[in-house]
Scaffold this motif. Structure first.
Motif, PDB file in Angstrom:
ATOM      1  N   ALA A   1       0.819  -1.224   0.000  1.00  0.00           N
ATOM      2  CA  ALA A   1       0.000   0.000   0.000  1.00  0.00           C
ATOM      3  C   ALA A   1       0.852   1.273   0.000  1.00  0.00           C
ATOM      4  O   ALA A   1       0.611   2.194  -0.784  1.00  0.00           O
ATOM      5  CB  ALA A   1      -0.938  -0.007   1.203  1.00  0.00           C
ATOM      6  N   ALA A   2       1.876   1.323   0.840  1.00  0.00           N
ATOM      7  CA  ALA A   2       2.694   2.551   0.896  1.00  0.00           C
ATOM      8  C   ALA A   2       3.436   2.745  -0.434  1.00  0.00           C
ATOM      9  O   ALA A   2       3.505   3.856  -0.966  1.00  0.00           O
ATOM     10  CB  ALA A   2       3.677   2.463   2.058  1.00  0.00           C
ATOM     11  N   LEU A   3       3.959   1.674  -0.986  1.00  0.00           N
ATOM     12  CA  LEU A   3       4.653   1.770  -2.280  1.00  0.00           C
ATOM     13  C   LEU A   3       3.677   2.250  -3.357  1.00  0.00           C
ATOM     14  O   LEU A   3       3.993   3.125  -4.173  1.00  0.00           O
ATOM     15  CB  LEU A   3       5.217   0.399  -2.666  1.00  0.00           C
ATOM     16  CG  LEU A   3       5.856   0.304  -4.061  1.00  0.00           C
ATOM     17  CD1 LEU A   3       7.081   1.218  -4.149  1.00  0.00           C
ATOM     18  CD2 LEU A   3       6.233  -1.152  -4.374  1.00  0.00           C
ATOM     19  N   ALA A   4       2.437   1.725  -3.328  1.00  0.00           N
ATOM     20  CA  ALA A   4       1.429   2.136  -4.324  1.00  0.00           C
ATOM     21  C   ALA A   4       1.115   3.619  -4.169  1.00  0.00           C
ATOM     22  O   ALA A   4       0.900   4.325  -5.160  1.00  0.00           O
ATOM     23  CB  ALA A   4       0.169   1.295  -4.144  1.00  0.00           C
ATOM     24  N   MET A   5       1.118   4.126  -2.936  1.00  0.00           N
ATOM     25  CA  MET A   5       0.877   5.559  -2.732  1.00  0.00           C
ATOM     26  C   MET A   5       1.988   6.382  -3.381  1.00  0.00           C
ATOM     27  O   MET A   5       1.752   7.463  -3.908  1.00  0.00           O
ATOM     28  CB  MET A   5       0.811   5.862  -1.230  1.00  0.00           C
ATOM     29  CG  MET A   5      -0.455   5.356  -0.562  1.00  0.00           C
ATOM     30  SD  MET A   5      -0.525   5.855   1.178  1.00  0.00           S
ATOM     31  CE  MET A   5      -1.784   4.731   1.776  1.00  0.00           C
ATOM     32  N   ARG A   6       3.158   5.856  -3.391  1.00  0.00           N
ATOM     33  CA  ARG A   6       4.278   6.595  -4.010  1.00  0.00           C
ATOM     34  C   ARG A   6       4.237   6.459  -5.529  1.00  0.00           C
ATOM     35  O   ARG A   6       4.478   7.414  -6.268  1.00  0.00           O
ATOM     36  CB  ARG A   6       5.613   6.053  -3.497  1.00  0.00           C
ATOM     37  CG  ARG A   6       6.796   6.972  -3.824  1.00  0.00           C
ATOM     38  CD  ARG A   6       8.097   6.403  -3.331  1.00  0.00           C
ATOM     39  NE  ARG A   6       8.512   5.255  -4.155  1.00  0.00           N
ATOM     40  CZ  ARG A   6       9.540   4.458  -3.825  1.00  0.00           C
ATOM     41  NH1 ARG A   6      10.190   4.658  -2.669  1.00  0.00           N
ATOM     42  NH2 ARG A   6       9.900   3.469  -4.607  1.00  0.00           N
ATOM     43  N   GLU A   7       3.840   5.271  -6.029  1.00  0.00           N
ATOM     44  CA  GLU A   7       3.975   4.983  -7.466  1.00  0.00           C
ATOM     45  C   GLU A   7       2.700   5.235  -8.273  1.00  0.00           C
ATOM     46  O   GLU A   7       2.752   5.443  -9.468  1.00  0.00           O
ATOM     47  CB  GLU A   7       4.361   3.505  -7.667  1.00  0.00           C
ATOM     48  CG  GLU A   7       5.611   3.068  -6.910  1.00  0.00           C
ATOM     49  CD  GLU A   7       6.879   3.623  -7.571  1.00  0.00           C
ATOM     50  OE1 GLU A   7       7.873   3.853  -6.841  1.00  0.00           O
ATOM     51  OE2 GLU A   7       6.843   3.868  -8.791  1.00  0.00           O
TER      52      GLU A   7
ATOM     53  N   VAL B   1      -7.363   8.270  -0.360  1.00  0.00           N
ATOM     54  CA  VAL B   1      -7.595   6.979   0.284  1.00  0.00           C
ATOM     55  C   VAL B   1      -8.972   7.093   0.942  1.00  0.00           C
ATOM     56  O   VAL B   1      -9.256   8.083   1.643  1.00  0.00           O
ATOM     57  CB  VAL B   1      -6.516   6.666   1.348  1.00  0.00           C
ATOM     58  CG1 VAL B   1      -6.820   5.342   2.039  1.00  0.00           C
ATOM     59  CG2 VAL B   1      -5.126   6.613   0.694  1.00  0.00           C
ATOM     60  N   VAL B   2      -9.839   6.134   0.680  1.00  0.00           N
ATOM     61  CA  VAL B   2     -11.227   6.196   1.167  1.00  0.00           C
ATOM     62  C   VAL B   2     -11.562   4.874   1.851  1.00  0.00           C
ATOM     63  O   VAL B   2     -11.525   3.826   1.217  1.00  0.00           O
ATOM     64  CB  VAL B   2     -12.217   6.430   0.004  1.00  0.00           C
ATOM     65  CG1 VAL B   2     -13.632   6.638   0.536  1.00  0.00           C
ATOM     66  CG2 VAL B   2     -11.796   7.644  -0.831  1.00  0.00           C
ATOM     67  N   VAL B   3     -11.828   4.936   3.165  1.00  0.00           N
ATOM     68  CA  VAL B   3     -12.098   3.717   3.931  1.00  0.00           C
ATOM     69  C   VAL B   3     -13.427   3.843   4.674  1.00  0.00           C
ATOM     70  O   VAL B   3     -14.012   4.925   4.761  1.00  0.00           O
ATOM     71  CB  VAL B   3     -10.965   3.434   4.942  1.00  0.00           C
ATOM     72  CG1 VAL B   3      -9.631   3.264   4.240  1.00  0.00           C
ATOM     73  CG2 VAL B   3     -10.896   4.534   6.004  1.00  0.00           C
ATOM     74  N   GLY B   4     -13.884   2.740   5.217  1.00  0.00           N
ATOM     75  CA  GLY B   4     -15.138   2.734   5.971  1.00  0.00           C
ATOM     76  C   GLY B   4     -14.891   2.975   7.446  1.00  0.00           C
ATOM     77  O   GLY B   4     -13.834   3.466   7.846  1.00  0.00           O
ATOM     78  N   ALA B   5     -15.878   2.605   8.261  1.00  0.00           N
ATOM     79  CA  ALA B   5     -15.757   2.808   9.709  1.00  0.00           C
ATOM     80  C   ALA B   5     -16.617   1.790  10.425  1.00  0.00           C
ATOM     81  O   ALA B   5     -17.668   1.386   9.925  1.00  0.00           O
ATOM     82  CB  ALA B   5     -16.205   4.212  10.085  1.00  0.00           C
ATOM     83  N   ASP B   6     -16.135   1.405  11.583  1.00  0.00           N
ATOM     84  CA  ASP B   6     -16.930   0.533  12.439  1.00  0.00           C
ATOM     85  C   ASP B   6     -17.442   1.286  13.650  1.00  0.00           C
ATOM     86  O   ASP B   6     -18.544   1.038  14.136  1.00  0.00           O
ATOM     87  CB  ASP B   6     -16.116  -0.692  12.849  1.00  0.00           C
ATOM     88  CG  ASP B   6     -15.853  -1.576  11.643  1.00  0.00           C
ATOM     89  OD1 ASP B   6     -14.824  -1.373  10.965  1.00  0.00           O
ATOM     90  OD2 ASP B   6     -16.701  -2.438  11.347  1.00  0.00           O
ATOM     91  N   ARG B   7     -16.636   2.177  14.172  1.00  0.00           N
ATOM     92  CA  ARG B   7     -17.079   3.043  15.269  1.00  0.00           C
ATOM     93  C   ARG B   7     -16.282   4.345  15.213  1.00  0.00           C
ATOM     94  O   ARG B   7     -15.039   4.308  15.252  1.00  0.00           O
ATOM     95  CB  ARG B   7     -16.887   2.384  16.637  1.00  0.00           C
ATOM     96  CG  ARG B   7     -17.573   3.124  17.788  1.00  0.00           C
ATOM     97  CD  ARG B   7     -17.332   2.415  19.117  1.00  0.00           C
ATOM     98  NE  ARG B   7     -17.964   1.124  19.172  1.00  0.00           N
ATOM     99  CZ  ARG B   7     -19.109   0.864  19.810  1.00  0.00           C
ATOM    100  NH1 ARG B   7     -19.771   1.847  20.402  1.00  0.00           N
ATOM    101  NH2 ARG B   7     -19.610  -0.364  19.838  1.00  0.00           N
ATOM    102  N   VAL B   8     -16.973   5.481  15.094  1.00  0.00           N
ATOM    103  CA  VAL B   8     -16.331   6.795  15.052  1.00  0.00           C
ATOM    104  C   VAL B   8     -16.629   7.519  16.363  1.00  0.00           C
ATOM    105  O   VAL B   8     -17.794   7.662  16.739  1.00  0.00           O
ATOM    106  CB  VAL B   8     -16.837   7.632  13.867  1.00  0.00           C
ATOM    107  CG1 VAL B   8     -16.058   8.946  13.781  1.00  0.00           C
ATOM    108  CG2 VAL B   8     -16.710   6.851  12.550  1.00  0.00           C
ATOM    109  N   ALA B   9     -15.591   7.929  17.053  1.00  0.00           N
ATOM    110  CA  ALA B   9     -15.761   8.631  18.334  1.00  0.00           C
ATOM    111  C   ALA B   9     -16.077  10.105  18.078  1.00  0.00           C
ATOM    112  O   ALA B   9     -15.955  10.608  16.959  1.00  0.00           O
ATOM    113  CB  ALA B   9     -14.477   8.515  19.168  1.00  0.00           C
TER     114      ALA B   9
END
Ligand SMILES: CSC[C@H]1O[C@H](OP(=O)(O)O)[C@H](O)[C@@H]1O
Length: 377
Positions: free
Chosen positions: A248-254, A260-268
């Motif tokens: 993942a980090a290499l893909a962010m560079r290349e 980056v878009v992710v979900g959530a299970d619990r947001v404080a």
């Protein structure tokens, strides 16, 4: 344009075509009609598509605990629908309040990290206690079933709004171009009542003709990315590439991700977000590469009673889920294992914003937004 300089605007929520929406519903995690509930056994995907009957609260508990059904939203919806099925079968008895209280406590204990089941349990009990005044047992039973059934439509509606708000917000930073996004775990139709949360943003971008490419991580140890997200995206013709968590980090560079878009299970309340393990390190890498990091979370996944993510209970899953793949031993026999299913991303690393059904907000704005003191511009 860094997130803090971008206006947090109420984006035009564009109606998706019926074709797009019907494709998105192709992989139905949940099949419900009055008196009948089936779930798609996600442990068998993508190679087998098997629906299993859920006839009782215990059936739902077992399916949630074993992750045959998973996803913060889907867990709450299946848990509550199992109550409706028992109420319709007449097996709940006449003391509805006791039946609901005991059943909801049992369902909430199946998996501790996601907020949705516990929140639905509280809200359903409050509703039932209010509704019980002046109503017969039969009238109350019908009211409770109606409340539960409404969860299905509300979830899909929320997901479509988040998909569109998120797509418009991401595009507001790159007005002319198509975008490439990276996502983690599975947050699509298989984790919800349909359309999905973070994957819903990818669907909306695709429906707008603006999704250059979706990258999904395999998401060890359960492989929710490789088995589920890749499957959903490929079935709908989204341009998708699978990468290892380690790449993942290499893909962010290349690969020049727009976000980056992710979900959530619990947001404080402060925006700290619990999500599938591996999310935290994605956020760190995104910060380093100055890539906006978005969390997509319906208000049903938010827990304002938690001031921060410090107190989120992180579920640890059985070692065998790490030491074997598809039932085959994978790791050194007898090796010591630590297998947390979630981690917490500090709000400081959620630089793109939190995408909700009310609009897109900075973490510092979330509490005001969810309590109605702030509306998206
Ligand atoms: C709307 S799904 C949110 C969230 O739930 C999933 O967790 P799990 O598969 O362990 O139930 C995953 O973290 C999704 O991103």
């Amino acid at each position: 344009m860094p997130a803090e300089e971008r206006p947090v605007t109420l984006c035009l929520v564009q109606k998706l075509s019926a074709a797009t929406l019907s494709r998105a519903m192709m992989l139905e995690a949940i099949r419900y009609r009055p008196g009948s509930l089936q779930i798609l056994n996600q442990r068998l995907l993508p190679h087998q598509s098997v629906h299993e009957e859920i006839r009782t609260v215990q059936d739902a508990y077992d399916a949630i605990r074993s992750m045959k059904v998973r996803g913060a939203s889907a867990i709450a919806i299946v848990g509550c629908l199992s109550l409706a099925v028992e109420l319709q079968a007449g097996s709940a008895g006449d003391d509805l309040l006791s039946f609901l209280r005991e059943s909801l406590a049992h369902l909430t204990s199946a998996r501790p990290t996601a907020a949705n089941m516990g929140r639905a349990a509280r809200e359903l009990m409050e509703f039932t206690e209010r509704e019980s005044v002046g109503r017969t047992t039969e009238q109350l039973r019908e009211s409770v079933i109606g409340w539960i059934e409404a969860m299905l439509e509300r979830d899909v509606d929320d997901n479509q709004k988040m998909g569109n708000y998120g797509a418009q917000h991401i595009l507001s930073g790159v007005p002319r171009d198509a975008v490439s996004i990276l996502t983690h775990a599975n947050t699509g139709s298989l984790a919800t009542a349909g359309y999905g949360t973070a994957l819903g943003v990818a669907r909306s971008l695709h429906a707008l003709g603006r999704l250059e490419h979706l990258y999904c991580t395999e998401t060890r140890p359960g492989g929710e990315g490789a088995r589920l997200t890749a499957h959903e995206a490929a079935m709908e013709g989204l341009p998708v590439t699978l990468i290892t968590d380690s790449a993942a980090a290499l893909a962010m560079r290349e690969r020049a991700f727009t976000a980056v878009v992710v979900g959530a299970d619990r947001v404080a309340a402060n925006g700290d977000t619990a999500h599938q393990v591996g999310t935290y390190q994605l956020a760190i890498a995104a910060k380093y590469h100055r890539i906006p990091f978005y969390v997509v979370a319906p208000s049903t996944s938010c827990d304002l009673s938690l001031g921060s993510g410090r107190h989120v209970v992180i579920e640890e899953r059985p070692p065998v889920e790490l030491t074997s793949i598809s039932g085959l031993p994978f790791a050194a026999p007898g090796i010591e294992v630590w297998n947390p299913a979630f981690d917490v991303t500090p709000h400081q690393l959620i630089t793109g914003g939190i995408i909700t059904e009310l609009g897109v907000f900075l973490p510092s704005e979330l509490q005001a937004a969810l309590t109605g003191r702030l509306t998206a511009l």
